[in-house]
Design a protein around this motif. Structure first.
Motif, PDB file in Angstrom:
ATOM      1  N   LEU A   3      41.964  -0.625  15.096  1.00 15.80           N
ATOM      2  CA  LEU A   3      42.866  -1.519  15.810  1.00 15.80           C
ATOM      3  C   LEU A   3      42.071  -2.340  16.808  1.00 15.80           C
ATOM      4  O   LEU A   3      41.344  -1.783  17.642  1.00 15.80           O
ATOM      5  N   THR A  60      46.832  -2.564  21.233  1.00 16.52           N
ATOM      6  CA  THR A  60      46.224  -1.429  20.529  1.00 16.52           C
ATOM      7  C   THR A  60      46.819  -0.119  21.016  1.00 16.52           C
ATOM      8  O   THR A  60      47.022   0.810  20.231  1.00 16.52           O
ATOM      9  N   TRP A 106      50.323   0.184  19.293  1.00 15.42           N
ATOM     10  CA  TRP A 106      50.269   0.477  17.864  1.00 15.42           C
ATOM     11  C   TRP A 106      49.681   1.855  17.589  1.00 15.42           C
ATOM     12  O   TRP A 106      50.138   2.546  16.680  1.00 15.42           O
ATOM     13  N   LEU A 128      51.948   4.450  15.467  1.00 11.13           N
ATOM     14  CA  LEU A 128      51.466   4.968  14.185  1.00 11.13           C
ATOM     15  C   LEU A 128      51.334   6.485  14.222  1.00 11.13           C
ATOM     16  O   LEU A 128      51.554   7.158  13.215  1.00 11.13           O
ATOM     17  N   LEU A 173      45.279  -7.489  16.228  1.00 15.88           N
ATOM     18  CA  LEU A 173      46.632  -7.641  16.758  1.00 15.88           C
ATOM     19  C   LEU A 173      46.682  -8.784  17.770  1.00 15.88           C
ATOM     20  O   LEU A 173      45.819  -8.877  18.648  1.00 15.88           O
ATOM     21  N   TRP A 225      55.284  -5.059  19.378  1.00 16.82           N
ATOM     22  CA  TRP A 225      55.617  -3.633  19.506  1.00 16.82           C
ATOM     23  C   TRP A 225      56.760  -3.286  18.550  1.00 16.82           C
ATOM     24  O   TRP A 225      56.706  -2.260  17.846  1.00 16.82           O
ATOM     25  N   GLY A 233      55.583  -3.185  15.044  1.00 19.56           N
ATOM     26  CA  GLY A 233      54.823  -1.954  14.831  1.00 19.56           C
ATOM     27  C   GLY A 233      55.713  -0.742  14.623  1.00 19.56           C
ATOM     28  O   GLY A 233      55.369   0.159  13.850  1.00 19.56           O
TER      29      GLY A 233
END
Length: 308
Positions: free
Chosen positions: A167, A177, A180, A184, A222, A267, A270
């Motif tokens: 990322l 970052t 995400w 994730l 990103l 966001w 994501g």
């Protein structure tokens, strides 16, 4: 309610104050501190207020149930200086002294939206809050499960399946970052690796000794691809399988929407990607049992048997 349903209903669901009535805005300048689960919302709104504690104006203090003791200490510290404190909680109402709260947001991973919108309105950035609503509403229409092959969130989740993505984000946009990686992991149940702090120094050497370690690797840039990120892309394209730009969305006029609105929209995107990734991995998108146990332990202060 499934996470898909929660994500579908999220745009426009903020029910907090907009500070447009007779009471007006809190006194500026603003300090902003987020603890625990609320820290990401504070980072997303860091352009709206001084990060940390303020010595004048109004202190916005965000906290989740496991950080209440620390929040009490910070509130007392600020109030000694005669500063007004707006305390905002995220989570179950029974965990808080509601008389001390200016606003209670829903807990969980999607509480970030409600907290960020509250801060935007409270600091006089209503226009940015409305722009964010428009962006995530447009994204919702493109990312819901009913959308077929053209669903960008489902397509990206497919690309991420079975991989631990790198990322990257432009300097000063590290919140992307952070957001995400958290989504994730917490929702998608997979590891991602943020490359921060002068990424060019890292990427130029990361695969030199064992070039084959780049096989199957994916990187996500990103936000905006500035000059530094363009060089990172060039380097990575010679070392790993795939580099994808996950850019800020476009506003109604077709212009790139960065800043607060664009960050909140990325966001939200994501969160959709992470939900579809959990589906692909055959995992639950709900909080893991370990996280639930850890948070319960922090709230109660008593270690549970599972942790022992």
């Amino acid at each position: 309610m499934s996470l898909y349903e929660q994500l579908s209903r999220l745009p426009g669901s903020y029910q907090g104050p907009d500070f447009q009535g007779s009471g007006g805005l809190p006194t500026a300048p603003y300090g902003l501190l987020g603890l625990g689960e609320t820290s990401l919302a504070a980072r997303i709104c860091e352009d709206f207020a001084q990060t940390g504690l303020t010595r004048s104006g109004t202190q916005l203090l965000l906290s989740s149930p496991e950080t209440l003791a620390a929040a009490d200490d910070f509130a007392a510290l600020v109030q000694v200086g005669g500063i007004e404190v707006l305390r905002v909680g995220a989570g179950e109402g029974r965990r808080f002294d509601l008389d001390t709260l200016a606003y209670l947001a829903p807990g969980g991973v999607l509480g970030t939206y409600h907290l960020a919108q509250y801060v935007a309105y409270a600091t006089g950035h209503a226009e940015e809050a409305r722009q964010a609503e428009a962006l995530i509403s447009e994204l919702r229409d493109r990312c819901v499960p009913e959308v077929g092959d053209s669903n960008p969130a489902r397509a990206l989740a497919w690309s991420l399946w079975g991989r631990a993505p790198l990322l990257l984000a432009p300097a000063g946009e590290g919140v992307l970052t952070e957001a995400w990686q958290g989504l994730l992991a917490r929702v998608g149940k997979v590891l991602s690796i943020p490359v921060e702090h002068e990424p060019l120094y890292t990427l130029t050497g990361a695969f030199e000794a064992h070039h084959e370690r780049g096989d199957g690797r994916l990187a996500l840039i990103l936000g905006e691809e500035d000059a530094e990120m363009a060089m990172c892309r060039e380097i990575l394209e010679t070392r790993i399988d795939e580099v994808a730009l996950i850019g800020y969305p476009l506003d109604a006029d077709g212009a790139v929407a960065g800043g607060y609105a664009g960050t909140l929209a990325l966001w939200y995107f994501g969160a959709w990607v992470a939900a579809y990734l959990a589906e692909r991995e055959g995992a639950s998108a709900e909080d893991s049992a370990a996280l639930v146990q850890v948070l319960a332990t922090l709230v109660s202060g008593t270690p549970g048997d599972e942790l022992n």
